[in-house]
Design an enzyme around this catalytic site. Sequence first.
Site, PDB file in Angstrom:
ATOM      1  N   LYS A  37       0.830  -1.210   0.000  1.00  0.00           N
ATOM      2  CA  LYS A  37       0.000   0.000   0.000  1.00  0.00           C
ATOM      3  C   LYS A  37       0.868   1.264   0.000  1.00  0.00           C
ATOM      4  O   LYS A  37       0.597   2.198  -0.740  1.00  0.00           O
ATOM      5  CB  LYS A  37      -0.906   0.043   1.237  1.00  0.00           C
ATOM      6  CG  LYS A  37      -2.007  -0.986   1.243  1.00  0.00           C
ATOM      7  CD  LYS A  37      -3.014  -0.710   2.349  1.00  0.00           C
ATOM      8  CE  LYS A  37      -2.406  -0.711   3.743  1.00  0.00           C
ATOM      9  NZ  LYS A  37      -2.068  -2.049   4.243  1.00  0.00           N
ATOM     10  N   ARG A  48     -10.121   0.606   8.625  1.00  0.00           N
ATOM     11  CA  ARG A  48      -9.689  -0.783   8.786  1.00  0.00           C
ATOM     12  C   ARG A  48     -10.765  -1.633   9.441  1.00  0.00           C
ATOM     13  O   ARG A  48     -10.564  -2.839   9.622  1.00  0.00           O
ATOM     14  CB  ARG A  48      -8.466  -0.795   9.677  1.00  0.00           C
ATOM     15  CG  ARG A  48      -7.139  -0.935   8.967  1.00  0.00           C
ATOM     16  CD  ARG A  48      -6.242  -1.587   9.969  1.00  0.00           C
ATOM     17  NE  ARG A  48      -4.857  -1.771   9.652  1.00  0.00           N
ATOM     18  CZ  ARG A  48      -4.000  -0.878   9.200  1.00  0.00           C
ATOM     19  NH1 ARG A  48      -4.399   0.311   8.884  1.00  0.00           N
ATOM     20  NH2 ARG A  48      -2.751  -1.192   9.031  1.00  0.00           N
ATOM     21  N   ARG A  54      -1.146  -9.372  12.828  1.00  0.00           N
ATOM     22  CA  ARG A  54      -1.731  -8.394  11.925  1.00  0.00           C
ATOM     23  C   ARG A  54      -2.500  -9.069  10.800  1.00  0.00           C
ATOM     24  O   ARG A  54      -3.553  -8.582  10.378  1.00  0.00           O
ATOM     25  CB  ARG A  54      -0.636  -7.497  11.341  1.00  0.00           C
ATOM     26  CG  ARG A  54      -0.164  -6.413  12.321  1.00  0.00           C
ATOM     27  CD  ARG A  54       1.227  -5.918  12.019  1.00  0.00           C
ATOM     28  NE  ARG A  54       1.314  -5.210  10.759  1.00  0.00           N
ATOM     29  CZ  ARG A  54       2.453  -5.052  10.076  1.00  0.00           C
ATOM     30  NH1 ARG A  54       3.581  -5.571  10.521  1.00  0.00           N
ATOM     31  NH2 ARG A  54       2.453  -4.398   8.947  1.00  0.00           N
ATOM     32  N   ARG A  66      10.513  -1.957  11.553  1.00  0.00           N
ATOM     33  CA  ARG A  66       9.384  -1.691  12.439  1.00  0.00           C
ATOM     34  C   ARG A  66       9.214  -2.823  13.451  1.00  0.00           C
ATOM     35  O   ARG A  66       9.304  -3.989  13.088  1.00  0.00           O
ATOM     36  CB  ARG A  66       8.107  -1.545  11.607  1.00  0.00           C
ATOM     37  CG  ARG A  66       8.001  -0.185  10.946  1.00  0.00           C
ATOM     38  CD  ARG A  66       6.947  -0.145   9.869  1.00  0.00           C
ATOM     39  NE  ARG A  66       5.715  -0.848  10.200  1.00  0.00           N
ATOM     40  CZ  ARG A  66       4.654  -0.863   9.405  1.00  0.00           C
ATOM     41  NH1 ARG A  66       4.667  -0.231   8.254  1.00  0.00           N
ATOM     42  NH2 ARG A  66       3.579  -1.532   9.759  1.00  0.00           N
ATOM     43  N   ARG A 119      12.116  -5.811   5.175  1.00  0.00           N
ATOM     44  CA  ARG A 119      11.626  -4.441   5.012  1.00  0.00           C
ATOM     45  C   ARG A 119      12.295  -3.451   5.973  1.00  0.00           C
ATOM     46  O   ARG A 119      12.394  -3.683   7.159  1.00  0.00           O
ATOM     47  CB  ARG A 119      10.114  -4.413   5.235  1.00  0.00           C
ATOM     48  CG  ARG A 119       9.521  -3.010   5.158  1.00  0.00           C
ATOM     49  CD  ARG A 119       8.080  -3.034   4.847  1.00  0.00           C
ATOM     50  NE  ARG A 119       7.275  -3.360   6.014  1.00  0.00           N
ATOM     51  CZ  ARG A 119       5.962  -3.217   6.040  1.00  0.00           C
ATOM     52  NH1 ARG A 119       5.324  -2.796   4.967  1.00  0.00           N
ATOM     53  NH2 ARG A 119       5.295  -3.533   7.120  1.00  0.00           N
TER      54      ARG A 119
END
Length: 219
Positions: A20, A94, A172, A161, A128
């Site tokens: 996203k 969400r 998640r 993160r 990431r």
Amino acid sequence: MTIKNKILKSLILGAPASGKGTISSRIVMKYSVEHVSSGDKLRDHIEKKTELGKEVKSYLDEGKLVPDNVMIKFMLAELKKVQNRPWLLDGFPRTVGQANALWKVQPVDVVLNLVVPFEVIIDRVKSRWVHLPSGRVYNIGFNTPKSEGKDDVTGEDLIQRPDDKPEAVQKRLEIYEQVTRPVINFYKDKGILKEFEGRTSDEIWPKVTAYLDSIFQKL
Ligand code: ATP
Ligand code: MG
């Protein structure tokens, strides 16, 4: 679609780490729309240790959703700041509760849903790295920073993160299935959802841009 002569209000949906952020920054650059990312804004508050930042930190660290009442108040206020400009919302809504609250004050015109296989997502978060102040995202092996651990534009440090740890990612993805999946149906029922499938952002981007080109031509 009744979007003629309107300031386009769009939003992007997709599982955690479905790209996203990457697709959003390309949209923002190409179409000059305002990027409103709930995750980036919350991380910014946490970094600056604001009241809101302190309140939401543990939710983000554990990969849990921030409660609806907090999120709705925060994001509607953020959207007010950009109400006269076209925007792209990323990370909000969400939950169906959030979607309803948003629809009451600002029905959106276009909803993009990124569909990426879960095994690709799990793989991706491991590599990431993000530049917190800008939200720029790097993936080692795919979109590697020019200098290890540093942002290409500012040269500042990149971080991993806390919610990209495997346990938090699992959490998640579970929340996404249970709570966010219904949001997709919310917009499907309104007839404004468009899905884009692919394993990488480079595969998805041409489809997104072809679609948005056709929308912007009608404006
Ligand atoms: P990615 O940004 O890689 O797609 P993501 O969508 O899981 O991953 P963010 O959108 O950056 O990540 O959100 C990070 C965290 O911020 C979420 O796990 C949640 O704790 C909190 N958060 C962000 N947006 C919302 C929201 N609309 N409702 C509740 N919590 C939110
Ligand atoms: Mg995000």
